[in-house]
Write an enzyme that holds these catalytic residues in place. Structure first.
Site, short mmCIF file in Angstrom:
data_model
loop_
_atom_site.label_atom_id
_atom_site.label_comp_id
_atom_site.label_asym_id
_atom_site.label_seq_id
_atom_site.Cartn_x
_atom_site.Cartn_y
_atom_site.Cartn_z
CD GLN A 1 -3.27 0.20 4.15
OE1 GLN A 1 -3.25 1.60 3.98
NE2 GLN A 1 -2.14 -0.64 4.55
NE ARG B 1 2.20 -2.71 6.51
CZ ARG B 1 2.65 -1.63 5.64
NH1 ARG B 1 1.72 -1.23 4.73
NH2 ARG B 1 3.75 -1.45 5.92
CD GLU C 1 16.79 25.75 -5.03
OE1 GLU C 1 15.79 25.65 -5.62
OE2 GLU C 1 17.02 26.90 -4.31
CG LEU C 2 21.02 19.71 -11.18
CD1 LEU C 2 19.83 19.75 -12.34
CD2 LEU C 2 22.29 19.33 -11.80
CG HIS D 1 -2.23 8.40 0.43
ND1 HIS D 1 -3.50 8.04 0.43
CD2 HIS D 1 -2.01 9.86 0.31
CE1 HIS D 1 -4.42 8.93 0.46
NE2 HIS D 1 -3.53 10.08 0.42
CD GLN E 1 16.22 13.30 -3.55
OE1 GLN E 1 17.07 12.27 -3.52
NE2 GLN E 1 16.25 14.21 -4.24
NE ARG F 1 16.82 0.33 1.97
CZ ARG F 1 17.53 0.21 0.70
NH1 ARG F 1 16.74 -0.02 -0.26
NH2 ARG F 1 18.73 0.18 0.49
CB ALA G 1 19.40 12.47 -9.14
CB SER H 1 -1.01 0.10 1.32
OG SER H 1 -1.67 1.13 1.43
CG HIS I 1 3.67 6.94 10.33
ND1 HIS I 1 4.65 6.30 9.47
CD2 HIS I 1 2.53 6.63 9.81
CE1 HIS I 1 3.77 5.89 8.32
NE2 HIS I 1 2.55 5.87 8.61
CE1 TYR J 1 -1.54 6.52 9.79
CE2 TYR J 1 -0.53 4.27 8.98
CZ TYR J 1 -0.64 5.57 8.92
OH TYR J 1 0.03 6.33 8.04
CD GLU K 1 3.72 0.67 8.83
OE1 GLU K 1 3.05 -0.17 9.28
OE2 GLU K 1 4.71 0.75 8.32
P1 NAP Z 1 23.56 23.60 -2.25
O1 NAP Z 1 22.68 22.79 -1.72
O2 NAP Z 1 23.45 24.68 -3.13
O3 NAP Z 1 24.68 23.91 -1.08
C1 NAP Z 1 25.96 24.67 -1.39
C2 NAP Z 1 26.39 25.07 0.22
O4 NAP Z 1 27.61 25.83 -0.07
C3 NAP Z 1 25.49 25.78 0.83
O5 NAP Z 1 25.58 25.50 2.28
C4 NAP Z 1 26.01 27.27 0.79
O6 NAP Z 1 25.85 27.91 2.26
C5 NAP Z 1 27.52 27.08 0.52
N1 NAP Z 1 27.90 27.98 -0.57
C6 NAP Z 1 27.60 28.31 -1.68
N2 NAP Z 1 28.30 29.34 -2.29
C7 NAP Z 1 29.34 29.51 -1.40
C8 NAP Z 1 30.46 30.50 -1.55
N3 NAP Z 1 30.92 31.09 -2.57
N4 NAP Z 1 31.30 30.32 -0.41
C9 NAP Z 1 30.98 29.52 0.78
N5 NAP Z 1 30.11 28.54 0.55
C10 NAP Z 1 29.07 28.81 -0.35
O7 NAP Z 1 24.83 22.52 -3.38
P2 NAP Z 1 25.08 21.13 -3.06
O8 NAP Z 1 25.46 20.86 -1.76
O9 NAP Z 1 26.47 21.24 -3.89
O10 NAP Z 1 23.98 20.30 -3.59
C11 NAP Z 1 23.60 20.44 -5.05
C12 NAP Z 1 22.23 20.04 -5.28
O11 NAP Z 1 22.12 18.53 -5.25
C13 NAP Z 1 21.06 20.67 -4.30
O12 NAP Z 1 20.22 21.01 -5.07
C14 NAP Z 1 20.96 19.57 -3.24
O13 NAP Z 1 19.75 19.66 -2.72
C15 NAP Z 1 21.07 18.24 -4.38
N6 NAP Z 1 21.51 17.04 -3.33
C16 NAP Z 1 20.53 16.44 -2.62
C17 NAP Z 1 20.86 15.59 -1.62
C18 NAP Z 1 19.85 14.62 -0.96
O14 NAP Z 1 20.03 14.00 -0.36
N7 NAP Z 1 18.53 14.87 -1.40
C19 NAP Z 1 22.12 15.08 -1.64
C20 NAP Z 1 23.01 15.77 -2.30
C21 NAP Z 1 22.82 16.73 -2.90
P3 NAP Z 1 26.16 29.43 2.63
O15 NAP Z 1 25.93 30.00 1.43
O16 NAP Z 1 24.95 29.50 3.75
O17 NAP Z 1 27.57 28.99 2.91
FE1 SF4 Z 2 12.24 4.85 -4.62
FE2 SF4 Z 2 13.19 7.10 -4.61
FE3 SF4 Z 2 11.49 6.32 -6.47
FE4 SF4 Z 2 10.67 6.64 -3.96
S1 SF4 Z 2 11.28 8.48 -5.19
S2 SF4 Z 2 10.07 4.95 -5.26
S3 SF4 Z 2 12.29 6.00 -2.98
S4 SF4 Z 2 13.53 5.49 -6.20
#
Ligand code: NAP
Ligand code: SF4
Length: 674
Positions: free
Chosen positions: A104, A218, A657-658, A30, A343, A292, A660, A28, A256, A170, A168
């Protein structure tokens, strides 16, 4: 056609008069489609695709037996015959696809996000703010009858069965556990009283629906909260619901409100199978193992070992609706594997957005993106084989376009090659999927090539997609060229960090990932180690299954810094970020916010904190300071005025904010528009 590789997974199983063709249950989930306009058509397409793809029995997202039990104001309820038509649309689609489907039935109890919530007691859930109204004795009786009536309506709608959500945290678990039940009447106190609520639900439901209709119960196989049940109590519950008419026991892990991660990527595969095995050992109805299990190999091993009789795959079927069919046909290497990132499924759902999947953005959008070839095959060049380029090239090729994929490096993957080495992150599976798909759809892959604008312009392409990605940002800090300083891409691609004391500059997703990578246990994570550090009891003697977590020895002293004064880690995943941060804190990783970087020299990193000089004595500094777009090629092509349709995607289009998720989604959508 039984598969030789997974003989147990593809063996039939009789459940009363019904024979399931294999052992795959779609668990299940949502989707947040429920209750939206046009939802039943979209859900019908979503579930039918999974039925065609090989799920033997699908369990829908939760539907409440009465208004009080809804998860939210918009949550679905089934308590009147007038509500049946949308259910019939879904059921009929699944049956037409050759599948089976169970509804469910979930009563949220004190977890409900509306004002009329109810509970076994008036104890407020730590993940809710509103105090529940305590069900009076007549209301308890009515709630039980509502469960039974809801199952009868489900039968009328054509469902093959129902699943009672008894895990969970509930309402049902709120009755069974002392943590949430302080009643002194016949529904509280000794365990036999607390057990009465689920037992009466199953008994009355069986009376209403008769034999033959599947009732899955469940059960919470491990509560992971203080004041939860012992293994002995869980087994007693399993026996009791079996005796009064449950046909299958599914298992749930953790409430939860538990502070132990149960499904995130940091949980090793099949960690929780021991909890299902305890139940399988003592009951005679089929038991389902869950959480998992994301490959047919893991599923087969668990079934062959006798851990359970069925596997529940939820997110893995979001990621790939054809999981079962591909495994059965010997094409397991074509499975788009769920990487447990949460994500786009859970994180979206908690934000009340329609769920989808990071590796499969079509999930829950099947009607928007119907499969099938493009109207006119075109010659397409994709430049850059990172996440965005790979998603674009594979989708375009699947639709019949003739695709050439250029990559400057000597392998596909781009930033995914860095992410795949972070502990727990399973991007290597995503890359395997892309590699196999490129080859299957005859994409011409040209590695170690940087095509010039002129070559592309004269290459005879109808469309050129530029996906040249990003370059790591090097901040302007005095001493940034010191030999102790490394970029994150160097570290994650194997450059040795020699020192024990490390400062990570930048607290975005990559800063946290690098901290995890630098401090991870040398042996890699195993279920046994995971349980030790999260304090999970395997003996079954402790209520809730929690013991004191083992102290962790950090491989390095790591300090993460950011300039913003706000709390760090705001960009981490909603449902996984807390666990990542808790794991790092256990290993003594320090986080400093509001820092100003002054200088890097032989002493370490000189900062200003609250305006005062502060030296962080470290041996290495790792830069995780974001990225900049690599879009030179695109700008040149624009300047040239190439005749082909030109698009820029992924990090090359916009680096901030790029991730995957955006890259794969944009790559797929670009290919569908070609
Ligand atoms: P990010 O999220 O933009 O973080 C960059 C970090 O560097 C920030 O903490 C920023 O904080 C610092 N920064 C930026 N410019 C700076 C400068 N000129 N001098 C010093 N510090 C600086 O980028 P990222 O960590 O490289 O991640 C890239 C993308 O991948 C993001 O969108 C992130 O969300 C994503 N990602 C996601 C996951 C996940 O698990 N969901 C894992 C890895 C990556 P301050 O400006 O406060 O210092
Ligand atoms: Fe799996 Fe991530 Fe897709 Fe959710 S978003 S189904 S955790 S690969």
């Amino acid at each position: 056609m039984p598969s030789n590789r997974y003989p147990t997974l593809f063996s039939p199983l009789a459940v009363g008069p019904v024979t399931l063709p294999n052992r795959i249950i779609m668990g299940s989930m949502h989707t947040e489609l429920e209750g939206r306009p046009g939802a039943s058509e979209r859900l019908a397409a979503f579930y039918a695709e999974r039925a065609r793809g090989g799920a033997a029995l699908i369990v829908t997202g939760g539907c409440s037996p009465n208004a009080a039990g809804r998860m939210s104001e918009r949550g679905g309820v089934l308590d009147r015959p007038e509500q049946l038509p949308p259910h019939r649309t879904v059921v009929d689609a699944v049956h037409a696809a050759g599948g089976r489907i169970a509804l469910q039935i979930l009563h949220a109890g004190r977890y409900a996000r509306h004002k009329d919530l109810v509970g076994a007691s008036d104890l407020v859930a730590p993940i809710n703010r509103v105090k529940p109204h305590v069900l009076t004795v007549p209301e308890v009786e009515q709630t039980i009858d509502d469960f039974a009536a809801c199952a009868a309506l489900a039968k009328q709608a054509g469902y093959d069965g129902v699943e009672i959500m008894g895990s969970e945290g509930y309402l049902i678990t709120q009755f069974t556990a002392l943590r949430t039940n302080n009643r002194t009447d016949r529904w509280g106190g000794p365990y036999e009283n607390r057990l009465r609520f689920p037992v009466e639900i199953v008994r009355r439901m069986r009376d209403r629906v008769g034999p033959g209709f599947i009732i899955i119960y469940r059960i919470s196989a491990l509560d992971l909260v203080e004041g939860g049940l012992t293994a002995g109590e869980i087994i007693a519950q399993a026996h009791a619901v079996e005796q009064v008419g449950a046909s299958i026991l599914n298992t749930g892990i953790g409430w939860h409100e538990a502070r132990v991660p149960t499904i995130g990527y940091m949980v090793p595969r099949a960690t929780w199978s021991f909890a299902a095995k305890r139940i399988t050992a003592v009951v005679s109805i089929p038991v389902v193992v869950t959480n998992r299990i994301n490959t047919p190999e893991v599923a087969e091993a668990l079934l062959a070992e006798g851990v359970a009789d069925l596997v529940s795959l939820a997110r893995p079927l979001l990621a790939d609706p054809e999981f079962g069919r591909k495994a059965l046909e010997g094409r397991a290497d074509e499975i788009n594997t769920c990487i447990a990132c949460n994500q786009a499924c859970l994180d979206f759902m908690f934000r009340e957005e329609v769920a989808t999947c990071l590796v499969n953005p079509r999930a829950c959008h099947e009607t928007e993106f119907p499969p099938g070839p493009a109207a006119k095959p075109r010659r397409v060049a994709v430049v850059g084989a990172g996440a965005a380029g790979l998603a674009c090239a594979t989708t375009a090729a699947e639709r019949g376009h003739k695709v050439t994929l250029f990559e400057a490096g000597n392998e596909i993957g781009g930033q995914l090659n860095l992410a795949k080495v972070v502990p727990g992150k399973e991007f290597a599976e995503t890359l395997r999927y892309f590699r196999v798909t490129l080859s299957k759809h005859r994409v011409e892959l040209r590695l170690n090539v940087r095509p010039s604008p002129t070559e592309l312009a004269s290459g005879g392409f109808d469309a050129i997609v530029v996906a040249t990605g990003v370059t790591p940002r090097v901040p302007d800090i005095e001493g940034v060229g010191h030999p102790m300083v490394m970029r994150y891409d160097e570290v994650l691609s194997g450059k040795r960090v020699a020192g024990r004391r490390v400062a990570v500059i930048g607290a975005g997703g990559i800063g946290f990932d690098v901290a995890e990578y630098l401090g991870a246990p040398a042996q890699g994570d195993t279920p046994a180690h995971f349980m030790e550090v999260w304090g999970v009891d395997r003996t079954g003697s402790v209520g809730g299954g929690l013991v004191k977590p083992a102290l962790q020895r950090a491989a390095r002293e790591v300090t993460i810094l950011q300039r913003k004064p706000a709390p760090a880690g705001k960009t981490l995943g909603l449902t996984t970020g807390w666990a990542l941060k808790a794991g790092l804190a256990q290993r003594g990783v320090k986080i400093i916010t509001g820092a100003q970087y002054v200088r890097i020299d032989d002493q370490g990193l000189h900062t200003l904190q609250d305006g005062k000089p502060a030296l962080i004595e470290v041996d290495n500094v790792v830069l995780c300071t974001g990225q900049e777009s690599a879009r030179g090629l695109y700008d040149q092509l624009v300047a040239m005025g190439v005749p082909a349709e030109l698009t820029v995607i992924g990090g090359a289009e916009h680096a901030a904010e790029l991730d995957a998720l955006r890259a794969i989604d944009q790559g797929m959508r670009t290919a569908l528009a070609l």
